[in-house]
Design a protein around this motif. Sequence first.
Motif, PDB file in Angstrom:
ATOM      1  N   GLN A 100       6.321 -11.219   1.487  1.00 51.43           N
ATOM      2  CA  GLN A 100       5.744  -9.903   1.626  1.00 51.43           C
ATOM      3  C   GLN A 100       4.380 -10.387   2.339  1.00 51.43           C
ATOM      4  O   GLN A 100       3.600  -9.356   2.639  1.00 51.43           O
ATOM      5  N   TRP A 101       4.043 -11.525   2.599  1.00 43.73           N
ATOM      6  CA  TRP A 101       2.951 -11.982   3.132  1.00 43.73           C
ATOM      7  C   TRP A 101       3.001 -12.012   4.650  1.00 43.73           C
ATOM      8  O   TRP A 101       3.679 -12.621   5.297  1.00 43.73           O
ATOM      9  N   PRO A 102       1.959 -11.202   5.467  1.00 40.29           N
ATOM     10  CA  PRO A 102       2.047 -10.951   6.894  1.00 40.29           C
ATOM     11  C   PRO A 102       2.235 -12.293   7.702  1.00 40.29           C
ATOM     12  O   PRO A 102       2.787 -12.536   8.692  1.00 40.29           O
ATOM     13  N   GLY A 103       1.223 -13.291   7.125  1.00 42.50           N
ATOM     14  CA  GLY A 103       1.231 -14.506   7.714  1.00 42.50           C
ATOM     15  C   GLY A 103       2.301 -15.404   8.039  1.00 42.50           C
ATOM     16  O   GLY A 103       2.610 -16.240   8.582  1.00 42.50           O
ATOM     17  N   PHE A 104       3.324 -15.076   6.763  1.00 40.79           N
ATOM     18  CA  PHE A 104       4.665 -16.024   6.794  1.00 40.79           C
ATOM     19  C   PHE A 104       5.660 -15.159   7.121  1.00 40.79           C
ATOM     20  O   PHE A 104       6.673 -15.677   7.658  1.00 40.79           O
ATOM     21  N   THR A 105       5.766 -13.564   6.916  1.00 44.97           N
ATOM     22  CA  THR A 105       6.792 -12.799   7.544  1.00 44.97           C
ATOM     23  C   THR A 105       6.928 -12.260   8.834  1.00 44.97           C
ATOM     24  O   THR A 105       7.814 -12.115   9.540  1.00 44.97           O
ATOM     25  N   GLY A 106       5.753 -12.025   9.485  1.00 44.17           N
ATOM     26  CA  GLY A 106       5.513 -11.459  10.792  1.00 44.17           C
ATOM     27  C   GLY A 106       5.720 -10.030  10.519  1.00 44.17           C
ATOM     28  O   GLY A 106       5.650  -9.301  11.640  1.00 44.17           O
ATOM     29  N   LEU A 107       5.711  -9.347   9.285  1.00 41.48           N
ATOM     30  CA  LEU A 107       6.101  -8.108   9.249  1.00 41.48           C
ATOM     31  C   LEU A 107       4.869  -7.308   8.746  1.00 41.48           C
ATOM     32  O   LEU A 107       3.784  -7.993   8.366  1.00 41.48           O
ATOM     33  N   PRO A 108       4.736  -6.160   8.828  1.00 46.24           N
ATOM     34  CA  PRO A 108       3.619  -5.113   8.186  1.00 46.24           C
ATOM     35  C   PRO A 108       3.177  -5.638   6.887  1.00 46.24           C
ATOM     36  O   PRO A 108       3.880  -5.960   6.148  1.00 46.24           O
ATOM     37  N   THR A 109       1.916  -5.589   6.494  1.00 46.86           N
ATOM     38  CA  THR A 109       1.394  -5.936   5.194  1.00 46.86           C
ATOM     39  C   THR A 109       2.393  -5.196   4.137  1.00 46.86           C
ATOM     40  O   THR A 109       2.785  -3.870   4.264  1.00 46.86           O
TER      41      THR A 109
ATOM     42  N   LEU B 215       5.344  -5.093   3.344  1.00 43.37           N
ATOM     43  CA  LEU B 215       6.627  -4.813   3.956  1.00 43.37           C
ATOM     44  C   LEU B 215       6.698  -3.028   4.174  1.00 43.37           C
ATOM     45  O   LEU B 215       8.001  -2.521   4.355  1.00 43.37           O
ATOM     46  N   ALA B 216       5.699  -2.652   4.492  1.00 46.13           N
ATOM     47  CA  ALA B 216       5.620  -1.108   4.747  1.00 46.13           C
ATOM     48  C   ALA B 216       6.359  -0.900   6.216  1.00 46.13           C
ATOM     49  O   ALA B 216       6.557  -1.887   7.230  1.00 46.13           O
ATOM     50  N   VAL B 217       6.389   0.322   6.542  1.00 46.61           N
ATOM     51  CA  VAL B 217       6.904   0.642   7.555  1.00 46.61           C
ATOM     52  C   VAL B 217       6.129   0.164   8.962  1.00 46.61           C
ATOM     53  O   VAL B 217       6.537  -0.324   9.830  1.00 46.61           O
ATOM     54  N   GLU B 218       4.859   0.624   8.686  1.00 47.68           N
ATOM     55  CA  GLU B 218       3.719   0.126   9.422  1.00 47.68           C
ATOM     56  C   GLU B 218       2.555  -0.132   9.037  1.00 47.68           C
ATOM     57  O   GLU B 218       2.377   0.239   7.629  1.00 47.68           O
ATOM     58  N   PRO B 219       1.581  -0.940   9.545  1.00 43.36           N
ATOM     59  CA  PRO B 219       0.255  -1.275   9.024  1.00 43.36           C
ATOM     60  C   PRO B 219      -0.463   0.183   8.490  1.00 43.36           C
ATOM     61  O   PRO B 219      -0.503   1.028   9.461  1.00 43.36           O
ATOM     62  N   GLY B 220      -0.978   0.049   7.341  1.00 43.72           N
ATOM     63  CA  GLY B 220      -1.514   1.317   6.828  1.00 43.72           C
ATOM     64  C   GLY B 220      -1.998   1.074   5.448  1.00 43.72           C
ATOM     65  O   GLY B 220      -1.401   0.367   4.620  1.00 43.72           O
ATOM     66  N   ALA B 221      -2.529   2.212   4.773  1.00 46.12           N
ATOM     67  CA  ALA B 221      -2.781   2.353   3.251  1.00 46.12           C
ATOM     68  C   ALA B 221      -1.693   2.817   2.311  1.00 46.12           C
ATOM     69  O   ALA B 221      -1.941   2.731   1.156  1.00 46.12           O
ATOM     70  N   ILE B 222      -0.829   3.158   2.977  1.00 54.51           N
ATOM     71  CA  ILE B 222       0.591   3.866   2.119  1.00 54.51           C
ATOM     72  C   ILE B 222       1.981   3.004   2.318  1.00 54.51           C
ATOM     73  O   ILE B 222       2.091   2.897   3.521  1.00 54.51           O
TER      74      ILE B 222
ATOM     75  N   GLN C 162       3.713  -3.610  -2.164  1.00 55.18           N
ATOM     76  CA  GLN C 162       2.553  -3.816  -2.956  1.00 55.18           C
ATOM     77  C   GLN C 162       1.813  -2.476  -3.414  1.00 55.18           C
ATOM     78  O   GLN C 162       1.282  -2.252  -4.587  1.00 55.18           O
ATOM     79  N   PHE C 163       2.361  -1.262  -2.716  1.00 51.57           N
ATOM     80  CA  PHE C 163       1.928   0.033  -3.222  1.00 51.57           C
ATOM     81  C   PHE C 163       2.527   0.263  -4.637  1.00 51.57           C
ATOM     82  O   PHE C 163       2.111   1.242  -5.243  1.00 51.57           O
ATOM     83  N   LEU C 164       3.726  -0.334  -4.782  1.00 54.63           N
ATOM     84  CA  LEU C 164       4.195  -0.127  -6.245  1.00 54.63           C
ATOM     85  C   LEU C 164       4.087  -1.294  -7.098  1.00 54.63           C
ATOM     86  O   LEU C 164       4.472  -1.201  -8.091  1.00 54.63           O
TER      87      LEU C 164
END
Length: 502
Positions: free
Chosen positions: A352-361, A363-370, A374-376
Amino acid sequence: MLSRPIISLGEAPLSLDDVAAIARREAGVALSPAGREAVLRARAVVDRLVEQAIPAYGITTGVGSQKDFGVSREAIARYNNMMITAHATLAPGTNAPPEVVRAALAIQLALFARGRSGVRLELVEALLARLQADDLPAARLGSSVGASDIVAMSQLAVPLLGRPGVAPGGSGPTPVGALAAKEAISLLNSNSLMLAEAALALAEIRSLLDAATLAAALSMEGFRGNLNSWREEVDLARGQPGQIRVGGALRDALAASRLWQAGEARFLQDPLSFRCVPQIHGAAEAAFDFAHGLFEAELSAACDNPMIEAATGVFLSHGNMETSACCLGMDTLRQGLAKVIEASGQRIHKIQWPGFTGLPTSLAVEPGAIGGVQFLNLGHLAGANVGAVRQAAFPALLNYSGQLDDGVEDVAGNAPQSVAETVRCLVPAWNVVTLEIACAVWAIHRREVPTGALGRGLQPLASEILALLPIGREGETIFDLGPLVEAVKAAAGVPRGEKRHG
């Protein structure tokens, strides 16, 4: 309804699988004709020692530091009854679960059926009757230093005398009412409760290690890792049997996965927690084989002191109740398991680490606070549970230092403590493995990898877990990991309804 298979005691040694089947009521028990004859032959030796008033430890004398005091023939029954009741002292604690008690009774009966204890056939039949009727006595855990489960085994025996035990019941259909010479020490002088707990823990760890291998394979799918590090040539070049076994299981799980195709791997070389799964899990497999062999052998050990040799008519004082071998085996296995769980925790963070996955922080749909894992707080849960497993992994073998019975018992194997720590780590270990699977499936979904493109051995579990994840609904209701844990256990072969460790 199909009848249960019957395990005949006294014909062949109990196996760990036998013990687990009896504990879960998947098999019944009976005393074989050979076991019956062995009991009678050993009893004849004890009767002769009593008749001739020969000083014999625990038969015509006291035990422990009171071994030098004789017990008259007239006082033997009273002495044996009082010894069982006196040794059953209660301290606040947790009662052994019913499946552990069933297993302990079966192990004790198998010990008697080998004809080295010298108890009466009537006592063996009374013990067998209460196990067959599932009229189980109770015993408290946490009272043994690993030189016989003296206190707990006494607690299991007290209801046979018609006296109240730890809990109601447990006398069986035919309580004996009074004990004869040698019977008190034989009832209390075994490691049957520790072995019962260990047998069930080993069965669960077998499933847990299999689940951890599935989790690692799913993480590789979610990470889009490089499977070249898991090729058979690598395992064969190392030559370690456990690694070879794990490597084969990983490749079976990933059979026909799209990840084997050129261009699917995102990195030339993945982090060690991904690359070294065969090596780390292989070490745990070696530890499992080591522990399994020691405990399987211990089920056949004559640990009742003194031991009766019916062929020669002699009794032998010995130290077979000492449990250092069991403790060493379980300590080793627990540390191997903890290393598996530690690596799993690392993959949970990497996936779930963006620097390793290339995905949003997160694993959210898109970068954001929700949104996202990790939100869970899945990462925090993983960290706490990895910590709990690592804490339980510290060895117990050298933790005993005491002078019991006026210095007669100055060393102890500490296997009960080692088994207890192993049982304690199982719930958090299952949680970590399940959290890894949840995060891996979440990442697979986020990468839009179809379930049909995963390894064939991963597709059923991935589909089941995906349906249980609150993707897109994070924060609407409380997320419960429990159903996912049960799904993972079922996929790993843990029988449904086995609630012993959460």
